[in-house]
Write a protein that holds these residues in place. Structure first.
Motif, PDB file in Angstrom:
ATOM      1  N   UNK A  72       3.783  11.956   8.204  1.00  7.44           N
ATOM      2  CA  UNK A  72       3.822  10.614   8.997  1.00  7.44           C
ATOM      3  C   UNK A  72       2.959  11.192  10.359  1.00  7.44           C
ATOM      4  N   UNK A  73       3.184  12.300  10.751  1.00  8.85           N
ATOM      5  CA  UNK A  73       2.474  12.610  12.049  1.00  8.85           C
ATOM      6  C   UNK A  73       1.000  12.601  11.864  1.00  8.85           C
ATOM      7  N   UNK A  74       0.526  13.111  10.562  1.00 11.45           N
ATOM      8  CA  UNK A  74      -1.013  13.228  10.218  1.00 11.45           C
ATOM      9  C   UNK A  74      -1.370  11.852  10.391  1.00 11.45           C
ATOM     10  N   UNK A  75      -0.684  10.905   9.708  1.00 11.48           N
ATOM     11  CA  UNK A  75      -1.246   9.348   9.282  1.00 11.48           C
ATOM     12  C   UNK A  75      -1.184   8.777  10.793  1.00 11.48           C
ATOM     13  N   UNK A  76      -0.205   8.988  11.435  1.00 11.68           N
ATOM     14  CA  UNK A  76      -0.329   8.468  13.121  1.00 11.68           C
ATOM     15  C   UNK A  76      -1.305   8.901  13.704  1.00 11.68           C
ATOM     16  N   UNK A  77      -1.825  10.290  13.697  1.00 13.30           N
ATOM     17  CA  UNK A  77      -2.954  10.942  14.590  1.00 13.30           C
ATOM     18  C   UNK A  77      -4.159  10.213  14.099  1.00 13.30           C
ATOM     19  N   UNK A  78      -4.131   9.854  12.766  1.00 15.58           N
ATOM     20  CA  UNK A  78      -5.540   9.330  12.311  1.00 15.58           C
ATOM     21  C   UNK A  78      -5.722   7.837  12.537  1.00 15.58           C
ATOM     22  N   UNK A  79      -4.445   7.057  12.040  1.00 12.08           N
ATOM     23  CA  UNK A  79      -4.808   5.465  12.219  1.00 12.08           C
ATOM     24  C   UNK A  79      -3.861   4.891  13.414  1.00 12.08           C
ATOM     25  N   UNK A  80      -3.413   5.873  14.393  1.00  9.64           N
ATOM     26  CA  UNK A  80      -2.817   5.018  15.488  1.00  9.64           C
ATOM     27  C   UNK A  80      -1.267   4.412  15.153  1.00  9.64           C
ATOM     28  N   UNK A  81      -0.782   4.662  14.129  1.00  5.57           N
ATOM     29  CA  UNK A  81       0.161   4.245  13.566  1.00  5.57           C
ATOM     30  C   UNK A  81       1.430   4.346  14.828  1.00  5.57           C
ATOM     31  N   UNK A  82       2.086   3.475  15.177  1.00  2.00           N
ATOM     32  CA  UNK A  82       3.233   3.591  16.049  1.00  2.00           C
ATOM     33  C   UNK A  82       4.743   3.268  15.514  1.00  2.00           C
ATOM     34  N   UNK A  83       4.534   2.002  14.777  1.00  2.00           N
ATOM     35  CA  UNK A  83       5.980   1.824  14.089  1.00  2.00           C
ATOM     36  C   UNK A  83       6.278   2.453  12.737  1.00  2.00           C
ATOM     37  N   UNK A  84       7.267   3.043  12.646  1.00  2.00           N
ATOM     38  CA  UNK A  84       7.744   3.702  11.484  1.00  2.00           C
ATOM     39  C   UNK A  84       9.112   3.103  11.068  1.00  2.00           C
ATOM     40  N   UNK A  85       9.540   2.609   9.860  1.00  3.13           N
ATOM     41  CA  UNK A  85      10.571   2.257   9.423  1.00  3.13           C
ATOM     42  C   UNK A  85      11.175   2.893   7.984  1.00  3.13           C
ATOM     43  N   UNK A  86      12.495   2.997   7.993  1.00  2.00           N
ATOM     44  CA  UNK A  86      13.096   3.561   6.846  1.00  2.00           C
ATOM     45  C   UNK A  86      14.001   2.724   6.224  1.00  2.00           C
ATOM     46  N   UNK A 103       0.935  -1.196   0.094  1.00  2.00           N
ATOM     47  CA  UNK A 103      -0.065  -0.147  -0.042  1.00  2.00           C
ATOM     48  C   UNK A 103       0.871   1.195  -0.058  1.00  2.00           C
ATOM     49  N   UNK A 104       0.868   2.094  -0.963  1.00  2.00           N
ATOM     50  CA  UNK A 104       1.736   3.156  -1.052  1.00  2.00           C
ATOM     51  C   UNK A 104       0.951   4.167  -0.898  1.00  2.00           C
ATOM     52  N   UNK A 105       1.036   4.902   0.192  1.00  2.00           N
ATOM     53  CA  UNK A 105       0.280   6.017   0.558  1.00  2.00           C
ATOM     54  C   UNK A 105       0.386   7.378  -0.324  1.00  2.00           C
ATOM     55  N   UNK A 106       1.549   7.551  -0.509  1.00  2.00           N
ATOM     56  CA  UNK A 106       1.956   8.802  -1.229  1.00  2.00           C
ATOM     57  C   UNK A 106       3.555   8.566  -2.072  1.00  2.00           C
ATOM     58  N   UNK A 107       3.865   9.357  -2.826  1.00  2.00           N
ATOM     59  CA  UNK A 107       4.999   9.531  -3.402  1.00  2.00           C
ATOM     60  C   UNK A 107       5.559  10.811  -3.831  1.00  2.00           C
ATOM     61  N   UNK A 108       7.016  10.703  -3.547  1.00  2.00           N
ATOM     62  CA  UNK A 108       7.599  12.179  -3.598  1.00  2.00           C
ATOM     63  C   UNK A 108       8.590  12.016  -4.656  1.00  2.00           C
ATOM     64  N   UNK A 109       8.908  13.536  -5.102  1.00  2.00           N
ATOM     65  CA  UNK A 109      10.131  13.533  -6.246  1.00  2.00           C
ATOM     66  C   UNK A 109      11.369  13.342  -5.400  1.00  2.00           C
ATOM     67  N   UNK A 110      12.364  12.932  -5.923  1.00  3.28           N
ATOM     68  CA  UNK A 110      13.526  12.874  -5.522  1.00  3.28           C
ATOM     69  C   UNK A 110      14.329  14.324  -5.593  1.00  3.28           C
ATOM     70  N   UNK A 111      14.924  14.493  -4.445  1.00  3.49           N
ATOM     71  CA  UNK A 111      15.560  16.034  -4.381  1.00  3.49           C
ATOM     72  C   UNK A 111      16.670  15.886  -5.540  1.00  3.49           C
TER      73      UNK A 111
END
Length: 295
Positions: A158-172, A133-141
């Protein structure tokens, strides 16, 4: 014969033009690598100060770290977020395939389905093809200066998504440069904050005798420092990815440079042989005509 010579000359001219483009791209890639690597080094002092501040917050223990963003342990039913850095442009070899496969394999071992932010159109396609599930895509700087705005936007999303869905884990996930134009895929959990990592930071003493004052018993300071820690982590990941991308492009351009040089040598050799054959035929015709006139 003249048509063949003209065709060869056109091929030589085209190969020469392509060689010029490749050499320009090689120089640009080499220059970009240095700029992105220097940007990572420039973060070192700031990252150290943020780490010292976090360590002091954890050490004084006036605020519960779990009350800060990212400090709560993840639950299996909660969504997991991931940021994957790739490329928009081609001529980078297996760069996008390598990081996409690494991210897909790592996320498959997690307890919940991942929601992904992709940086780069080409890696986005690979992640979607894998069913993520790709939420969004950004252009490469396109420059060092463009990294900070991108990272700031990713943090907001990320903060907006965490506030809406309760997302706790974030990986890079990103590619990290190695020596000799090589790179390797790496992944890191950004949130929630690792307990061992917190203990290691708390074990580092404050470098001055006077202790810093923590706002709001440490809670406000801790939240601010965690935001800066995330910014530094994402900035470093983006810069290392861009350095790896240019290293991959440099390696591809070096291979293309060698191939074009070999092709030009072959074309020049064929041109010389064909031209010498044309001269020999003309001399033979002149000699034959002279002999015909003298007899």
């Amino acid at each position: 014969m003249s048509d063949s010579l003209a065709a060869l000359q056109r091929k030589i001219t085209g190969a020469g033009d392509l060689h010029t483009v490749v050499r320009t791209m090689k120089a640009a890639a080499a220059s970009n690598i240095g700029g992105y690597e220097r940007s990572v080094l420039a973060l070192a002092d700031y990252a150290r100060m943020v780490s010292l501040g976090l360590g002091e917050c954890f050490r004084q223990a006036r605020a519960d770290p779990s009350a800060a963003p990212g400090g709560v342990a993840a639950v299996a039913s909660e969504p997991i977020g991931a940021i994957v850095f790739g490329s928009d442009q081609g001529l980078v070899g297996p760069f996008n395939d390598v990081i996409a496969e690494h991210a897909i394999g790592s996320l498959a071992n997690l307890p919940a389905r991942a929601q992904v932010w992709a940086v780069g159109e080409r890696v986005q396609v690979r992640l979607k093809d894998a069913g993520l599930d790709v939420l969004d895509a950004y252009a490469v700087p396109g420059s060092v200066e463009a990294i900070a705005p991108l990272v700031a936007q990713i943090q907001i999303d990320i903060e907006a998504r965490r506030a809406r869905s309760g997302m706790k884990q974030v990986h890079v996930f990103h590619n990290r440069p190695l020596a000799a134009s090589l790179y390797e895929p790496v992944g890191k959990r950004l949130l929630p904050l690792d307990a061992t990592w917190q203990q290691n930071l708390a074990a580092v003493p404050w470098p001055r005798k006077m202790k810093p004052e923590l706002l709001d018993h440490g809670a406000t300071t801790l939240r601010a420092l965690i935001r800066e820690y995330l910014f530094i982590s994402l900035f470093r990941a983006c810069a290392e990815s861009l350095a790896s991308e240019n290293a991959s492009r440099l390696a591809a351009m070096e291979r293309a440079d060698r191939n074009i040089k070999a092709l030009l040598e072959q074309l020049h050799g064929r041109f010389r042989r064909l031209r010498q054959g044309s001269i020999d035929e003309e001399l033979f015709d002149v000699t034959a005509g002279y002999e015909a006139l003298t007899h």
